[in-house]
Design a protein around this motif. Sequence first.
Motif, PDB file in Angstrom:
ATOM      1  N   SER A  10      30.464  46.491  40.473  1.00 25.38           N
ATOM      2  CA  SER A  10      29.857  45.935  39.836  1.00 25.38           C
ATOM      3  C   SER A  10      30.158  44.668  39.540  1.00 25.38           C
ATOM      4  O   SER A  10      31.182  44.892  39.701  1.00 25.38           O
ATOM      5  CB  SER A  10      30.241  47.540  38.575  1.00 25.38           C
ATOM      6  OG  SER A  10      29.506  47.253  37.559  1.00 25.38           O
ATOM      7  N   ASP A  13      32.232  44.895  35.755  1.00 23.86           N
ATOM      8  CA  ASP A  13      33.071  44.807  36.254  1.00 23.86           C
ATOM      9  C   ASP A  13      33.967  43.401  37.026  1.00 23.86           C
ATOM     10  O   ASP A  13      34.880  43.961  36.020  1.00 23.86           O
ATOM     11  CB  ASP A  13      33.622  46.793  36.593  1.00 23.86           C
ATOM     12  CG  ASP A  13      32.852  47.770  36.179  1.00 23.86           C
ATOM     13  OD1 ASP A  13      32.779  47.533  34.943  1.00 23.86           O
ATOM     14  OD2 ASP A  13      32.502  48.736  36.534  1.00 23.86           O
ATOM     15  N   ALA A  14      33.280  43.713  38.289  1.00 22.91           N
ATOM     16  CA  ALA A  14      34.132  43.406  38.820  1.00 22.91           C
ATOM     17  C   ALA A  14      34.841  41.014  37.766  1.00 22.91           C
ATOM     18  O   ALA A  14      35.825  40.989  37.786  1.00 22.91           O
ATOM     19  CB  ALA A  14      33.007  41.937  39.871  1.00 22.91           C
ATOM     20  N   SER A  15      33.534  41.118  37.060  1.00 26.22           N
ATOM     21  CA  SER A  15      34.058  39.677  36.290  1.00 26.22           C
ATOM     22  C   SER A  15      35.109  39.999  34.925  1.00 26.22           C
ATOM     23  O   SER A  15      35.553  39.410  34.767  1.00 26.22           O
ATOM     24  CB  SER A  15      32.786  39.425  35.497  1.00 26.22           C
ATOM     25  OG  SER A  15      33.145  37.858  34.608  1.00 26.22           O
ATOM     26  N   LYS A  17      37.060  42.089  35.156  1.00 22.60           N
ATOM     27  CA  LYS A  17      38.612  42.654  35.938  1.00 22.60           C
ATOM     28  C   LYS A  17      39.149  40.781  36.854  1.00 22.60           C
ATOM     29  O   LYS A  17      40.461  40.629  36.127  1.00 22.60           O
ATOM     30  CB  LYS A  17      38.626  42.840  37.737  1.00 22.60           C
ATOM     31  CG  LYS A  17      38.573  44.779  36.819  1.00 22.60           C
ATOM     32  CD  LYS A  17      37.814  45.635  38.716  1.00 22.60           C
ATOM     33  CE  LYS A  17      39.819  45.967  38.960  1.00 22.60           C
ATOM     34  NZ  LYS A  17      39.263  46.767  39.718  1.00 22.60           N
ATOM     35  N   GLY A  36      34.388  45.151  41.694  1.00 21.54           N
ATOM     36  CA  GLY A  36      34.307  45.674  40.463  1.00 21.54           C
ATOM     37  C   GLY A  36      34.210  46.832  40.704  1.00 21.54           C
ATOM     38  O   GLY A  36      33.815  47.745  39.939  1.00 21.54           O
TER      39      GLY A  36
END
Length: 227
Positions: A10, A13-15, A17, A36
Amino acid sequence: MVAAVEAAGSPEDASVKARYFQAFPGGYGEGDEFAGVSVPAIRALVRRFRSAATVSDAVELLQHRYNEVRLLGGLLLVELYRTEPEAAMRATLDNRHRLNNWNLVDAVVRDTIGAWLLAHPSRRTVLDELVVSENLWDRRIALISTFALLRAGEHDDTLRLCAAVLDDRHDLIHKAAGWMLREVGQRDRAVLDGFLERYAARMPRTMLSYAIEKHTPAERTRLRAKR
């Protein structure tokens, strides 16, 4: 396997994390990249692929740019350690530069490098080499590997390494050492208290706070006052 990780990713979500694991310039994880993917999703992929995966497969995954793909590779090495301990340990040690964030170190080394050193006490000098490395992750690998020894009731290596990092400047090492000391205390409070009486005055604040988390408020106040 890489495609399966990427498919579960995602961008949002990558951002998140990337910020959490300090992948920004100047952070301890500078340059790390994320797909993500959650840890439970990665562990589900481990279960999916472990029966067919080889050590070579895991090593190849460790070379990938995405943190979560490297995590998959590391966790497959943990699984492979059960049937190929020497090969899995050697692959972990030789590719440790790819365990270049704390989530990777903490998920992998206890049950590979640490487990192997538990069975081969004469080889534990590698811990003393790693703990004085200029590389942050080598030092954390040394400390977290001793968790396997602690679970078997052996605390001498943990205490020696924790004493060796008293003057370390990095918070991630303070946290790792404090965590391992707390685990010593979970198993033998007297041993931990002996270490604290000797070293509390020199311990970085974070290391001491982690180590005394299970102490009473009065005990924590007294030990912090030694600083």
